[in-house]
Scaffold this motif. Sequence first.
Motif, PDB file in Angstrom:
ATOM      1  N   HIS A  82       6.405 -16.769  -3.261  1.00  0.00           N
ATOM      2  CA  HIS A  82       7.079 -16.570  -1.986  1.00  0.00           C
ATOM      3  C   HIS A  82       6.199 -15.710  -1.080  1.00  0.00           C
ATOM      4  N   LEU A  83       5.991 -16.179   0.148  1.00  0.00           N
ATOM      5  CA  LEU A  83       5.278 -15.331   1.107  1.00  0.00           C
ATOM      6  C   LEU A  83       5.994 -13.997   1.243  1.00  0.00           C
ATOM      7  N   GLY A  84       7.314 -14.043   1.348  1.00  0.00           N
ATOM      8  CA  GLY A  84       8.102 -12.819   1.286  1.00  0.00           C
ATOM      9  C   GLY A  84       8.311 -12.096   2.596  1.00  0.00           C
ATOM     10  N   PHE A  85       7.978 -12.733   3.727  1.00  0.00           N
ATOM     11  CA  PHE A  85       8.201 -12.059   5.014  1.00  0.00           C
ATOM     12  C   PHE A  85       9.664 -12.202   5.428  1.00  0.00           C
ATOM     13  N   GLU A  86      10.283 -11.087   5.778  1.00  0.00           N
ATOM     14  CA  GLU A  86      11.652 -11.084   6.289  1.00  0.00           C
ATOM     15  C   GLU A  86      11.659 -10.319   7.604  1.00  0.00           C
ATOM     16  N   HIS A  87      12.006 -11.005   8.678  1.00  0.00           N
ATOM     17  CA  HIS A  87      11.969 -10.371   9.995  1.00  0.00           C
ATOM     18  C   HIS A  87      12.852  -9.125  10.042  1.00  0.00           C
ATOM     19  N   SER A  88      14.010  -9.177   9.417  1.00  0.00           N
ATOM     20  CA  SER A  88      14.931  -8.045   9.471  1.00  0.00           C
ATOM     21  C   SER A  88      14.366  -6.808   8.789  1.00  0.00           C
ATOM     22  N   ARG A  89      13.461  -6.996   7.833  1.00  0.00           N
ATOM     23  CA  ARG A  89      12.867  -5.875   7.096  1.00  0.00           C
ATOM     24  C   ARG A  89      11.462  -5.529   7.576  1.00  0.00           C
ATOM     25  N   HIS A  90      10.691  -6.539   7.947  1.00  0.00           N
ATOM     26  CA  HIS A  90       9.271  -6.329   8.219  1.00  0.00           C
ATOM     27  C   HIS A  90       8.880  -6.582   9.677  1.00  0.00           C
ATOM     28  N   GLY A  91       9.831  -7.028  10.489  1.00  0.00           N
ATOM     29  CA  GLY A  91       9.495  -7.434  11.848  1.00  0.00           C
ATOM     30  C   GLY A  91       8.897  -6.342  12.700  1.00  0.00           C
ATOM     31  N   TYR A  92       9.318  -5.090  12.480  1.00  0.00           N
ATOM     32  CA  TYR A  92       8.831  -4.006  13.343  1.00  0.00           C
ATOM     33  C   TYR A  92       7.411  -3.577  12.996  1.00  0.00           C
ATOM     34  N   PHE A  93       6.875  -4.025  11.844  1.00  0.00           N
ATOM     35  CA  PHE A  93       5.456  -3.780  11.542  1.00  0.00           C
ATOM     36  C   PHE A  93       4.819  -5.061  11.020  1.00  0.00           C
ATOM     37  N   LYS A  94       5.130  -6.134  11.702  1.00  0.00           N
ATOM     38  CA  LYS A  94       4.740  -7.477  11.254  1.00  0.00           C
ATOM     39  C   LYS A  94       3.239  -7.614  11.070  1.00  0.00           C
ATOM     40  N   LEU A 116      -2.862 -22.170  -5.033  1.00  0.00           N
ATOM     41  CA  LEU A 116      -1.754 -21.317  -4.621  1.00  0.00           C
ATOM     42  C   LEU A 116      -0.980 -21.979  -3.487  1.00  0.00           C
ATOM     43  N   MET A 117       0.345 -22.003  -3.638  1.00  0.00           N
ATOM     44  CA  MET A 117       1.253 -22.478  -2.600  1.00  0.00           C
ATOM     45  C   MET A 117       2.159 -21.324  -2.192  1.00  0.00           C
ATOM     46  N   LEU A 118       2.335 -21.129  -0.892  1.00  0.00           N
ATOM     47  CA  LEU A 118       3.227 -20.096  -0.384  1.00  0.00           C
ATOM     48  C   LEU A 118       4.497 -20.759   0.142  1.00  0.00           C
ATOM     49  N   GLU A 119       5.623 -20.306  -0.375  1.00  0.00           N
ATOM     50  CA  GLU A 119       6.918 -20.944  -0.125  1.00  0.00           C
ATOM     51  C   GLU A 119       7.708 -20.192   0.942  1.00  0.00           C
ATOM     52  N   ASN A 120       8.388 -20.944   1.785  1.00  0.00           N
ATOM     53  CA  ASN A 120       9.325 -20.347   2.744  1.00  0.00           C
ATOM     54  C   ASN A 120      10.607 -19.949   2.034  1.00  0.00           C
ATOM     55  N   THR A 121      11.090 -18.766   2.391  1.00  0.00           N
ATOM     56  CA  THR A 121      12.388 -18.331   1.883  1.00  0.00           C
ATOM     57  C   THR A 121      13.235 -17.919   3.076  1.00  0.00           C
ATOM     58  N   PHE A 122      13.084 -16.673   3.536  1.00  0.00           N
ATOM     59  CA  PHE A 122      13.887 -16.195   4.659  1.00  0.00           C
ATOM     60  C   PHE A 122      13.179 -16.367   6.009  1.00  0.00           C
ATOM     61  N   GLU A 123      11.990 -16.949   6.006  1.00  0.00           N
ATOM     62  CA  GLU A 123      11.268 -17.143   7.259  1.00  0.00           C
ATOM     63  C   GLU A 123      12.069 -18.062   8.193  1.00  0.00           C
ATOM     64  N   ARG A 124      12.175 -17.672   9.437  1.00  0.00           N
ATOM     65  CA  ARG A 124      13.062 -18.354  10.375  1.00  0.00           C
ATOM     66  C   ARG A 124      12.429 -19.559  11.047  1.00  0.00           C
ATOM     67  N   ALA A 125      11.108 -19.622  11.015  1.00  0.00           N
ATOM     68  CA  ALA A 125      10.396 -20.707  11.691  1.00  0.00           C
ATOM     69  C   ALA A 125       8.974 -20.744  11.149  1.00  0.00           C
ATOM     70  N   PRO A 126       8.280 -21.872  11.336  1.00  0.00           N
ATOM     71  CA  PRO A 126       6.912 -21.956  10.814  1.00  0.00           C
ATOM     72  C   PRO A 126       5.984 -20.893  11.368  1.00  0.00           C
ATOM     73  N   VAL A 139      11.128 -11.570  -7.241  1.00  0.00           N
ATOM     74  CA  VAL A 139      12.262 -10.666  -7.013  1.00  0.00           C
ATOM     75  C   VAL A 139      11.778  -9.225  -6.865  1.00  0.00           C
ATOM     76  N   ASP A 140      12.118  -8.616  -5.730  1.00  0.00           N
ATOM     77  CA  ASP A 140      11.791  -7.219  -5.408  1.00  0.00           C
ATOM     78  C   ASP A 140      10.290  -6.960  -5.244  1.00  0.00           C
ATOM     79  N   LEU A 141       9.475  -8.006  -5.242  1.00  0.00           N
ATOM     80  CA  LEU A 141       8.049  -7.817  -5.001  1.00  0.00           C
ATOM     81  C   LEU A 141       7.771  -7.868  -3.506  1.00  0.00           C
ATOM     82  N   SER A 142       6.710  -7.195  -3.082  1.00  0.00           N
ATOM     83  CA  SER A 142       6.360  -7.172  -1.666  1.00  0.00           C
ATOM     84  C   SER A 142       4.845  -7.140  -1.524  1.00  0.00           C
ATOM     85  N   PRO A 143       4.221  -8.311  -1.319  1.00  0.00           N
ATOM     86  CA  PRO A 143       2.759  -8.371  -1.244  1.00  0.00           C
ATOM     87  C   PRO A 143       2.165  -7.690  -0.020  1.00  0.00           C
TER      88      PRO A 143
END
Length: 260
Positions: free
Chosen positions: A107-119, A144-154, A70-74
């Motif tokens: 959680h990998l933690g990638f969200e296109h709406s937040r991070h897409g412009y500097f992916k 270590l396992m990285l989990e999908n959350t808001f990721e839209r596709a593999p 929660v609220d973390l951003s790697p």
Amino acid sequence: MSDLRDRVQVNARFFHLAGGLLDRFLDEGLNPEIGLFAKDLDEYGPDQFREAEKALRDRGLRPTVHGPFVDLSPGSPDPLVLAATRRRFEQLVEAVEILRPRSVTCHLGFEHSRHGYFKEFWLEQSLTTWRWLARELRDRGARLMLENTFERAPEEMLPALNELSSLGVGLCLDVGHLNLFSAAKVAQWVEEAGPCLGQLHLHDNFGHRDDHLPIGQGRIDYPAVFRNLAYLPEPLTVTMEVGIEGAPLSFAALEQLWPW
């Protein structure tokens, strides 16, 4: 049922286990996926972790762990946010040293709406974090396992998973999150990311919110999910993220679906 109990994890926060829930896991022979979030990491320490690990080991049970998110951003470009994320993961490593889980999900933690412009920058920044954490966990016998959350596709996870594969990092495919947030269906995830698959998170919902309902109590087509998964080697572990109260219904459903 007994065979599945040996092979499946059931989620529980550590503060709930420490508050008495651990006795139910021990009595029912359930392997916990221990949630170590802010409250769990700040309010509990080595003595409590050591006591829980011994109790599980004495019953022949072994946990997995779910790390803080929660609220973390790697991959944050903000040094202060990145430092806070790193500190939480340092606390996680300290707990893993004692709890000795077979795997640790983050959680990998990638969200296109937040991070897409500097992916690309976000990905490179996050890889520094994940490489460090993967090595620390591997040195302590956990994967270590990285989990999908808001990721839209593999494709939004595969660059990181491919870069980290040499460290044993795998994909934790969360079917409930996939149903809510992914435009790609389970068949595409299995086809494109199947070689990375190391863990499953199973729970149900109606497509509107992350309800974490018992399997079969929502709208996810779990027979179709397992038809796709049946072509893969057995994942490292399967976690029912339904809590101990939702476990009986989920075990009953899973007995009819288990393909391995």
